[in-house]
Scaffold this motif. Sequence first.
Motif, short mmCIF file in Angstrom:
data_model
loop_
_atom_site.label_atom_id
_atom_site.label_comp_id
_atom_site.label_asym_id
_atom_site.label_seq_id
_atom_site.Cartn_x
_atom_site.Cartn_y
_atom_site.Cartn_z
N CYS A 193 0.67 -1.12 -0.07
CA CYS A 193 0.02 0.01 0.13
C CYS A 193 0.91 1.24 -0.03
CB CYS A 193 -1.00 -0.09 1.18
SG CYS A 193 -2.28 1.32 1.36
N GLN A 248 -8.53 5.15 -2.77
CA GLN A 248 -9.42 5.82 -1.82
C GLN A 248 -10.66 6.08 -2.61
OE1 GLN A 248 -6.80 7.40 -3.05
NE2 GLN A 248 -7.50 9.13 -3.86
N ARG A 268 -10.40 -1.63 -0.89
CA ARG A 268 -9.40 -1.79 0.08
C ARG A 268 -9.94 -3.12 1.15
NH1 ARG A 268 -6.85 2.54 3.11
NH2 ARG A 268 -5.05 1.41 4.12
N GLU A 298 -1.61 -1.21 -3.86
CA GLU A 298 -2.67 -0.20 -3.67
C GLU A 298 -1.69 1.11 -3.61
OE1 GLU A 298 -5.54 -1.55 -0.41
OE2 GLU A 298 -3.64 -2.44 -0.17
N MET A 305 -5.42 8.46 0.84
CA MET A 305 -6.19 7.50 1.57
C MET A 305 -6.07 7.87 3.06
SD MET A 305 -3.43 4.67 -0.40
CE MET A 305 -4.52 3.39 0.44
N VAL A 329 -13.72 3.40 4.84
CA VAL A 329 -13.47 2.03 4.48
C VAL A 329 -14.09 1.23 5.68
CG1 VAL A 329 -11.52 0.03 4.38
CG2 VAL A 329 -10.91 2.42 3.55
N TYR A 356 -10.84 -2.53 7.39
CA TYR A 356 -9.51 -2.49 7.14
C TYR A 356 -8.96 -4.00 6.90
CZ TYR A 356 -8.98 2.38 7.46
OH TYR A 356 -8.91 3.80 6.95
N GLU A 406 -1.77 -5.71 4.34
CA GLU A 406 -1.25 -4.71 3.74
C GLU A 406 0.24 -4.41 4.56
OE1 GLU A 406 -4.82 -1.72 2.25
OE2 GLU A 406 -3.92 -1.43 4.18
#
Length: 452
Positions: free
Chosen positions: A23, A96, A102, A118, A123, A130, A133, A138
Motif C-alpha cells: 500500500c 481511496q 481496500r 494499492e 488514503m 473503509v 480494514y 497490507e
Amino acid sequence: MLRRKAYEYFLDWKKQRKKKALCVTGARQIGKTTLIRAFGRENYEHFVEINFITDKNATAIFSGSLDADTIITNLSAYARKPMEPNRTLILLDEVQECPEARTAIKFLVEDGRFDYIESGSLMGVRHKEVASYPVGFEELYRMYPMDFEEFLWANGVQPSTIDYLHKSFETLMPISPSVHETMKKLFLSYIVVGGMPEVVQLYVDTHDVAKVAALQTDILELYRMDISKYAQGNDKLKIRAIFDSIPSQLNAKNRRFILTDVDINGRQLRYANSFEWLADAGVALPCYNVSEPRAPLMLNEKHSLFKLFMGDVGLLCAACMENVQFSILQGDLEINMGSILENVIAQQIKSAGLSLHFFDAKKYGELDFVVQNGLHIELVEVKSGKDYKKHAALDKVRQVGEWHAERSYVFCQGNIEEDDGVIYLPWYEIMFLKPNRLPESLKFEVDLSSLP
C-alpha cells in the motif's frame, strides 16, 4: 525514468515468499504511479492497472460479492489482458475512491494468485470510508518527493562522488574545497527545484527556473483544488487558510504556527482536523515541540506547539511569490534563508524515515530539531549565516546530564569539522542522516526452569 529509492523497496517486497499487498501512499505529483508502472512492466510478465479516478466504472468490480473468485472474474473481464498466476501484478490506483477495494484486499491476498499494489494520494484523508480494514494484509509504504540524493542522481552526479561524501560524513574528514563549493550550489539548486519528479525532470532538461516556478505554481493550485474537492464541509476554508499561510508562518521569527494569525478567534481543538488533513494528504509536515529532548520523544510531544513545514521545499519557494529562487541560486543568502533551510532539512529528515520534533523552553532557548534514532537522541541546528558556531540553546541543552544526546549536529555553509563535541556539517550532508538499522534477528526467551 528518474531513479528512485522506492524502486529498490518494491524489489525487496517482490522477493517475499508470502507477501502482503503493498500500500503506497504519499502526496499528489510525487511519482507514485509512474514508478509503480515501471516496476510492474519491468518485473512481471503481466501488469494490470485499475485507476478509480480516471475510470469511475471500475468501482463496479467490487460492487458485489467480495470473495476472491468473484473479484478476480470481474478483474479479468475488466482488464481484458492475460492474468497468469504468480506472474501478474495488479495496481489499484487512487484506491481511496473505492473503499470496497481496500476491504477486498484481505481476500485477494489470501487467495494468493496475483500480487497487488494499492496506491493513493488521499488514503489517509478518506480512511473513515473503509468499512473493514485489511489489517495484517497490507504492507504500508510512504513515498515522499525526491530527496537530495535522488536529485543528485537525476543531475548526473557520479556514485563515486556520493560515496566520497558519505565517507567524509562517517569519518568527519573535510571535503575538498572544489567539491564542497559545487555541492553547495547543487543544494541551493535543490532548494529552488525541490523534489517533485516532473519539476526535477523539467529542470534537468531545460535548467529554466522560470519554467520550473510556473510548473510548481500549477502543482500548488492542484493541491488547492484537492482541498476544495475532498475536504468536508466547513473544513475546506480552514484547510485552505492554513495551507496558504504556511510560507508566512515559517517566515516569522520563531517559525511556530500561530493559529490566531489565520483566525483571530481560532481555537486549536476546532482546527485539529484541518492540520491532520494536510498531514495525511502529504502536503504539509508538522513538527511538534517536546517537553524534554529525551527518548521516547512521542511521549513528550506537545501538540499545542508546533511548526508546519511544506511537503516540498521547491513548492515553498514558489509559494513565496517574491522571486527568491534567483537570489538563492546566485548565492545571495541575505534573504531570509532560515525558514527555507529549516524546511529542506525537515523534508530530508522525514523522507529518511525519522520523525520531526523540536525543543523550545524559556530556560534553554530553541533547538531546531530533536531526532530520535532508535533509543538515541540527536540534536540538530540549522544555520544560514557565517556565525554558525554561535548556538546558545544547543550549548545549554548539552550541559543537562540526564538529557545526554548521542550526537549534536550543526548544518551550515562551512566544511566538516568537529569542535568541542559539536559536529559541523555542510547542509548537503543531511542526506546521510538516516535511521540506524534494526538487527535482522532479536530473540528473547525467558528461562522457565526455576518455576515450580
